[in-house]
Every structure is written in C-alpha cells, then in structure tokens.
Design an enzyme around this catalytic site. Structure first.
Site, short mmCIF file in Angstrom:
data_model
loop_
_atom_site.label_atom_id
_atom_site.label_comp_id
_atom_site.label_asym_id
_atom_site.label_seq_id
_atom_site.Cartn_x
_atom_site.Cartn_y
_atom_site.Cartn_z
CE LYS A 24 -3.41 -0.84 -0.74
NZ LYS A 24 -3.98 -1.18 -1.90
N GLY B 135 1.91 2.48 -3.18
CA GLY B 135 2.07 3.04 -4.44
C GLY B 135 2.73 1.91 -5.23
CB THR C 47 -1.18 -1.11 -8.37
OG1 THR C 47 -1.26 -2.24 -7.41
CG2 THR C 47 -2.15 -1.26 -9.59
CD1 TRP C 48 -0.43 5.96 -10.38
CD2 TRP C 48 1.33 6.59 -9.07
NE1 TRP C 48 -0.05 7.19 -10.67
CE2 TRP C 48 0.98 7.54 -10.05
CE3 TRP C 48 2.12 6.88 -8.04
CZ2 TRP C 48 1.58 8.88 -9.88
CZ3 TRP C 48 2.85 8.06 -8.10
CH2 TRP C 48 2.60 9.07 -8.98
CG HIS D 238 4.40 -6.30 -1.15
ND1 HIS D 238 4.74 -5.06 -1.63
CD2 HIS D 238 3.09 -6.69 -1.54
CE1 HIS D 238 3.47 -4.71 -2.20
NE2 HIS D 238 2.66 -5.76 -2.27
CE1 TYR E 60 1.19 6.49 -4.74
CE2 TYR E 60 0.60 8.01 -2.74
CZ TYR E 60 0.37 7.32 -3.88
OH TYR E 60 -0.91 7.36 -4.40
CG ASP F 261 -10.38 10.95 -12.46
OD1 ASP F 261 -10.49 10.81 -11.35
OD2 ASP F 261 -10.31 12.17 -12.63
NE ARG G 87 -8.86 3.82 0.76
CZ ARG G 87 -8.78 4.92 1.65
NH1 ARG G 87 -9.91 5.64 1.91
NH2 ARG G 87 -7.76 5.57 2.03
N GLY H 206 -5.54 7.24 -3.51
CA GLY H 206 -4.36 7.40 -3.83
C GLY H 206 -3.59 8.83 -3.30
#
Length: 291
Positions: free
Chosen positions: A44, A46, A48-49, A101, A185, A230, A251, A253
């Site tokens: 959690k 960052g 996936t981004w 991770h 991030y 978005d 959600r 970010g």
C-alpha cells in the site's frame, strides 16, 4: 589389506541437492536472470501505480486492456514463485517484470538486475492498508474489523510484510546503490511528470526519456493520462480480484488524508517510531509527511 591396484574403486556417491541462495536463512532459487526489473514496496505504498507507469513507459503509453491482469503481466514473486516468474512473467524492453513486498534482505540479488523502490509515509500507509485488509475477506477474514485493532497490529509489525519501519530502514540504507531507484510516493503525486521521467531514465537513459519527450511529449502525455487515478479506476479488475461490496482497490491514492481514521495519539505513536529509526536528515529526505 589394500585392494589390488587393477580393480577400480567406485567413487563415493554424492547426494544431489537443489541449488539455493541463502539470504540470511531465507532460501531462494539461484539463477535469477540479469534482466529482472523489480518493483519493491511495503504494501500500500504506490505499488500498482508505479507498476502501471513503468509498464506504460515500456509500451509507448499503451495501457493494460480491460481483459488483462496486472498480477499476470507483472507477477507477485511471493505469491507465484520463481518458476512462474521464469516461465511466464512478461518480458518488456529487455526486462522481466517482477513485483515483490520482500524486505531487502530477502529480495533476490543480482548486480545487473534493477530495483525500483517506492516509499510512502506510515500514516497514509496504515489507513490504506486497513481498507485493503477489510476489502479482501477471503484473504484476511477481517471484513468487520475495527481500525484501532488493525493499527495496533501495524504498529507491532504483525501484518503483511511485517514491520513497516524496519522494512523502510533496510531499503533506505540501499538508496544510493547504482541499481536501485528510491522513489517517494508523495513527491510522485506532487510532480507526476518528474516521477515518470525518473523511472524512464533509470530504465535506460539513452532510450526512454527521449522517446517520451519526442513529438511534443506525445508518449509522456499518454503515460500521464493513463496513470491518472481517474483512468485507473476504470476497469478495476485489471489490478486485483473482485471486491464487490467493498471499497475499490484504487481508492484515493492521496497524500495527507490519514486523519480520516488516524487519531492524533496514533499519529504520534507512528512519529515516535520514525524518530527512533531515522535521523533528521533522513526524515528530511523522505519528505514533509515524515515529520
């Protein structure tokens, strides 16, 4: 009495054992190829981004389609194992794409591999991690769990990937390694263009920055468009398994929104751990959210 010299003596049988690399007692297969590209984060923070940004850079701004899955294109090493990674992970731009991770001590090492590490402040991380844990009842059985309960577990390091602060400490110690790109991030959210260009230069300074900036920054604009929150909220099954009835995987970010759940007392406990584990100079490097 010695046997006659003309009678061959069979060599002692040597037991064949699998080959492993020992990472402080944690065994992993040897022979990871030199083209591996790891995205490494505490959960959690960052992941996936940054995976998607990197994927977009390597694919000239073309995003994952609605029927593709990030966990197949960019597999999670701990979940699928090294055999899957070797045989089925995507090869893009000469890199085998791997997500992990793992703390630094358990991450497979190769001086020719590349490691993109992303840090996120613990206040936003714990809030996001709580929503993640609640949102996957098949994995955690915590759909009705309270935030205060989860916070105490996080503070004690009794969650996925164990202790956040020790994890960050290990990777921060390697931020200047030549094959490590240490990203923050919060800075990426503040200046996404620069974040993308940092990754591009790390992948190959002679290829990707120029490619992104050519033709009035055509590909760079595509990367920014498709990595926006978005855009990523569309076709959410690209990023994770079904979360029907729960908050979406992508959600907010955001940065600094931790006070939706975190009390001032809890924030102070996190800050105390930061102050114990890191110098003022290191916290300054990490950013304002770490003070």
């Amino acid at each position: 009495m010695d046997p006659p010299s003309d009678i061959p003596v069979p060599a002692p049988k040597v037991e064949k054992l699998p080959a492993y690399t020992n990472h402080d007692g944690f065994l992993l297969p040897v022979g990871f190829p030199t083209t591996n590209l790891f995205i490494v984060t505490y959960p959690k923070c960052g992941t996936t981004w940054t995976q998607h940004i990197t994927y977009l850079i390597l694919h000239d701004g073309v995003p994952l389609s609605a029927d593709q899955r990030m966990d197949v294109v960019w597999p999670h090493l701990e979940e699928v194992g090294s055999e899957f990674v070797r045989e089925k992970a995507t090869i893009a731009g000469g890199y085998r794409l791997i997500k992990t991770h793992f703390p630094h001590k358990y991450t497979p090492k190769n001086p020719k591999a590349k490691y993109i590490y992303v840090a996120r402040n613990p206040k936003d991380c714990v809030v996001s991690f709580y929503h993640h844990t609640v949102g996957f009842p098949k994995h955690y059985d915590f759909a009705e769990g309270e935030f205060d309960t989860y916070f105490n577990l996080f503070l004690q390091g009794k969650v996925d990937s164990n202790d956040y602060f020790e994890f960050l400490r290990e990777w921060l110690d390697h931020k200047d390694d030549p094959n490590v790109l240490f990203l923050r991030y919060e800075k990426g959210r503040q200046d996404t263009r620069e974040y993308i260009l940092q990754i591009a230069a790390f992948l190959d300074d002679s290829i990707y920055p120029q490619r992104l900036l050519a033709d009035d920054e055509r590909i760079l604009k595509l990367v920014m468009e498709h990595s926006s929150l978005d855009s990523m909220k569309q076709n959410p099954r690209r990023w994770c398994s079904d979360r029907t009835g729960f908050k979406p995987f992508i959600r907010k970010g955001s940065t600094g929104g931790w006070d939706e759940l975190l009390s001032e007392e809890q924030a102070a406990l996190l800050q105390k751990r930061l102050d114990e584990m890191f110098t003022k100079e290191e916290l300054g490097f990490l950013g304002d959210q770490y003070h």
